[in-house]
Each structure stands twice: as structure tokens, then as C-alpha cells.
Design an enzyme around this catalytic site. Structure first.
Site, PDB file in Angstrom:
ATOM      1  N   ARG A 171       0.793  -1.290  -0.171  1.00 49.27           N
ATOM      2  CA  ARG A 171       0.081   0.217  -0.046  1.00 49.27           C
ATOM      3  C   ARG A 171       0.924   1.200   0.108  1.00 49.27           C
ATOM      4  NH1 ARG A 171      -2.945  -3.521  -0.771  1.00 49.27           N
ATOM      5  NH2 ARG A 171      -5.189  -3.861  -0.044  1.00 49.27           N
ATOM      6  N   SER A 245     -10.755  -0.423   3.000  1.00 51.01           N
ATOM      7  CA  SER A 245     -10.145  -0.737   4.164  1.00 51.01           C
ATOM      8  C   SER A 245      -9.719   0.603   4.834  1.00 51.01           C
ATOM      9  CB  SER A 245      -8.859  -1.742   4.231  1.00 51.01           C
ATOM     10  OG  SER A 245      -9.286  -2.917   3.498  1.00 51.01           O
ATOM     11  N   GLU A 342      -5.279   3.924   5.969  1.00 53.50           N
ATOM     12  CA  GLU A 342      -4.869   3.602   4.681  1.00 53.50           C
ATOM     13  C   GLU A 342      -5.140   4.799   3.838  1.00 53.50           C
ATOM     14  OE1 GLU A 342      -5.436   0.970   0.728  1.00 53.50           O
ATOM     15  OE2 GLU A 342      -6.396   0.128   2.641  1.00 53.50           O
TER      16      GLU A 342
END
Ligand code: EPU
Length: 350
Positions: A171, A245, A342
């Protein structure tokens, strides 16, 4: 007021409610919609306020407006896809930043190209995909990125960065660390003609079996299985505002993971970035703290996935951020593990 110029459109005091998948209210003093990325050098040289550090908006599916963005918001809306050439046993395909990611995945599958099937139904645009190195069901987009084309504001010109230059990690990428420097305008992918299905992620093989698929599945069947799992577990942002998420799975030293496992044998632990680290399931940690399905006014946690914060209607970004901070604090207190958001948080710091 609207003003038009070659390749872009300027909108003053623009509402961003429909441009972020949480659906929270926000306004941009100046929104610039870029319809032709070739216009970027001219835009920055002439029309943009000096020193402007625009926020680049893709599908708005990986950010939280905790406040209004202070300056210019830039949205790249160009949307072409082309096969550039065949390269051995693969094709090089180029897509503009504004193409909707899932439409692109379907386009590649429709042409018999493989590699992106596990990444079906991820919200957002092609331009946003390399920025956070999107990943799902055991595959990360970096594995198929051939080149990222970006406008480099430092050089005032376009650059082409191969996958190594993009410094991809879980990520993460170069672009996350230099958000004011690069504006991704297109991505080239290298997609094989022969498929090698990746079915190792928990639940995927079982889903294919439930679909009645026998033997080696076709890429389109893997995509269908992924779509079915995602639809079951992850709320559709078009129905219930969310940004996927909300927390990254934390990466901790191996010794800490082992100590946690001894105390909590049910904790899902995955491979880390190296032999000395492990990735823990943030969803499990949050779930254990009792947050799943929790709701305060219109801000809440999905009842089907503990990692997903949801807006039941009229939550503000600040309310969601406040909830997220308390979730992280409870995980820290109970397990001694720091979890981090995130999505990009605009208008506040984490
Ligand atoms: N779990 C719980 N409670 C829950 C949900 C999950 O305890 O409410 C546990 C289960 O044990 C499950 C494990 O967590 O086996 C992992 O759950 P899941 O397979 O849903 O994956 P995840 O680690 O929570 C990651 C990505 C998702 C991606 C899925 C599938 C991150 C931050 N998230 O979630 O990506 O779709 O794997 O590959 O890496 C996103 O980035 O926005 C996103 C949705």
C-alpha cells in the site's frame, strides 16, 4: 462560475460530496477538471496560482475529507485505453488516469489478457492504482505495472517511471512520498496472454468450487469469484459511503507477532516485507475490540467487515476521523499495536 480553456475546465467553490466515496460534505475553492493531460504543463505554467500544491483526486475512494481542502483540487478525467504492442507472451496496454479501475479490469479480461483478475471490483481509477499499490486476494498491481507516466512538477515535464523506480511496497509507492511532485496521467501494464491463476488467498478456491468451476479456472472466472466475495463482505460505496479498508494491516517485528500469537492463537498473521517481520490482520484486532457493526449517529463500522468505516448518511469527515482515532487507540491499548489509516486524510493530521 465556470471557465473553459484547452484541455481543462475550472469550477469555483465546487462541492466534493459526490466526488468522495465516503459521501461526506466538502468544498474546493477551485476544482480543475483536466480532460487532456497534455494540458498539464500549460496549466501549471500559466493558469495555476504560483506555488499551488493541488490535491489530485481520482475516484475519491481512498481519502477522507476531515475538512475542506485548502487549495486547488485537480481531477484527471481523461479515459482512453489502448493496446500498444505485443511483447513476447504478453501485451503492453496503456490506460489514462481517469479510467475507472474495474472497467479497465473487465476490458483486459474481455481481450483474453490475464493478471488483473484478482483485482476486480476495487473502487477508484487507473491513475490512483499505482499510488497506493492496490492489492487484493494475494496480488498487488505492482506485479503488472510496466510504466507509470506522470507529470513531474519539479521538471515541468512528463516522465516515465518503470516499476523499480516507483518504489512499490505494501500500500505504498514513491508517489505517496512525493504527493506534490508527480501527477500520474497514464499507466502502462504488461499483461500475459497465458493465465496462471493465483488462488492461494483464503476463500478464493472455495468460492470457485461453490461456483461449480472444475479444473484450472479461466481469468474471468477468478474475477467472478473475487467479485462475489467482495460483494458479500465489502459494502458498496454507492449504497453505503466508505473508502474500503480504513486501516493498513500493521507490519510488526517477528518476535512481537510470535508473542501475540501465543496469547491470541486466532490472530491471522501473514508474510511481512522481509523474514524478520509479519503482517497482522487489522480487521481481526479491531473486531476483537468489539467495533464491528458499531454506530454513533451516522458514523460507524461495517457490520460485515471490521476494517471498513461507513457513513450511514450524514456523518461528517471529522466524526469519522474521531471514530477512527478511538478505534486505533483501543487496538493500541489492548494489543500494543499501532494501526494507521490507509486513505489519505485531507484537512487534518492523523
Ligand atoms: N477478519 C475479522 N473480522 C472481520 C473481517 C476480517 O476477524 O470483520 C479477519 C478474518 O480472520 C480474515 C482476516 O481478517 O480471514 C483477513 O480479512 P480479509 O480477507 O477480508 O482481508 P483484510 O486483510 O482485512 C485486505 C485488504 C483489502 C483486500 C482484502 C482481500 C488491506 C488494508 N486490506 O483486507 O483491501 O480486499 O485483503 O485481499 O490490505 C482496501 O485496501 O481498501 C481493501 C479492501
Amino acid at each position: 462560475m465556470n471557465a473553459s480553456a484547452g484541455g481543462y475546465r475550472i469550477i469555483e467553490n465546487a462541492r466534493l460530496d459526490a466526488r468522495n466515496s465516503f459521501g461526506v460534505p466538502a468544498r474546493a475553492p477551485l476544482l480543475v477538471e483536466v480532460t487532456r493531460s497534455e494540458a498539464l504543463p500549460d496549466l501549471f505554467a500559466s493558469a495555476m496560482p504560483r506555488g499551488a500544491k493541488p490535491l489530485v483526486l481520482g475516484g475519491g475512494s481512498n481519502l477522507l475529507f476531515a475538512g475542506d481542502p485548502a487549495g486547488v483540487v485537480l481531477a484527471l478525467v481523461s479515459g482512453g485505453i489502448q493496446t500498444l504492442r505485443t511483447d513476447g507472451d504478453a501485451s503492453i496496454v496503456r490506460a489514462d488516469a481517469g479510467v475507472i479501475w474495474h472497467d479497465f479490469v473487465l476490458w483486459t479480461l474481455g481481450r483474453g489478457l490475464c493478471g488483473l483478475e484478482n483485482l476486480a471490483l476495487i473502487p477508484g481509477t487507473v491513475g490512483a492504482a499505482p499510488i497506493q499499490n492496490i492489492g487484493a486476494y494475494g496480488v498487488e498491481v505492482r506485479e503488472h505495472v510496466h510504466v507509470v507516466e506522470a507529470f513531474d512538477r519539479e521538471r515541468g515535464d512528463f516522465v516515465r517511471l518503470d516499476a523499480d523506480a516507483c518504489a512499490f511496497a505494501y500500500r505504498d509507492s514513491l508517489f505517496k512520498h512525493a504527493p506534490d511532485r508527480y501527477i500520474v496521467n497514464a499507466v502502462g501494464f504488461r499483461l500475459p496472454h497465458a493465465c496462471a491463476p493465483r488462488l492461494g488467498y483464503a476463500g478464493l478456491a472455495e468460492e470457485l468450487q461453490a461456483m461449480g468451476v472444475e479444473g484450472t479456472p479461466r481469468a474471468s472466472q477468478v474475477a467472478e469469484a473475487v467479485i462475489r466475495i467482495r460483494r458479500r463482505k465489502l459494502p458498496d460505496p454507492a449504497v453505503l459511503g466508505n473508502a474500503g479498508s480504513f486501516f493498513k494491516n500493521p507490519i510488526v517485528p517477528l518476535a512481537q507477532a510470535e508473542a501475540l500469537l501465543t496469547e491470541h492463537p486466532g490472530l491471522p498473521v501473514f508474510r511481512g516485507s522481509d523474514a524478520d517481520s509479519r503482517k497482522l490482520s487489522a480487521a481481526w484486532l479491531i473486531d476483537q475490540c468489539g467495533w464491528k457493526g458499531h454506530r454513533e449517529g451516522d458514523a460507524g463500522v461495517s457490520a460485515t467487515h471490521a476494517l471498513v468505516l461507513v457513513n450511514h448518511g450524514h456523518a461528517s469527515g471529522l466524526q469519522l476521523l474521531d471514530l477512527a482515532r478511538r478505534i486505533a487507540a483501543s487496538v493500541q491499548e489492548r494489543f500494543g499495536v499501532a494501526i494507521e489509516p490507509e486513505p489519505r486524510i485531507v484537512g487534518a493530521t492523523w
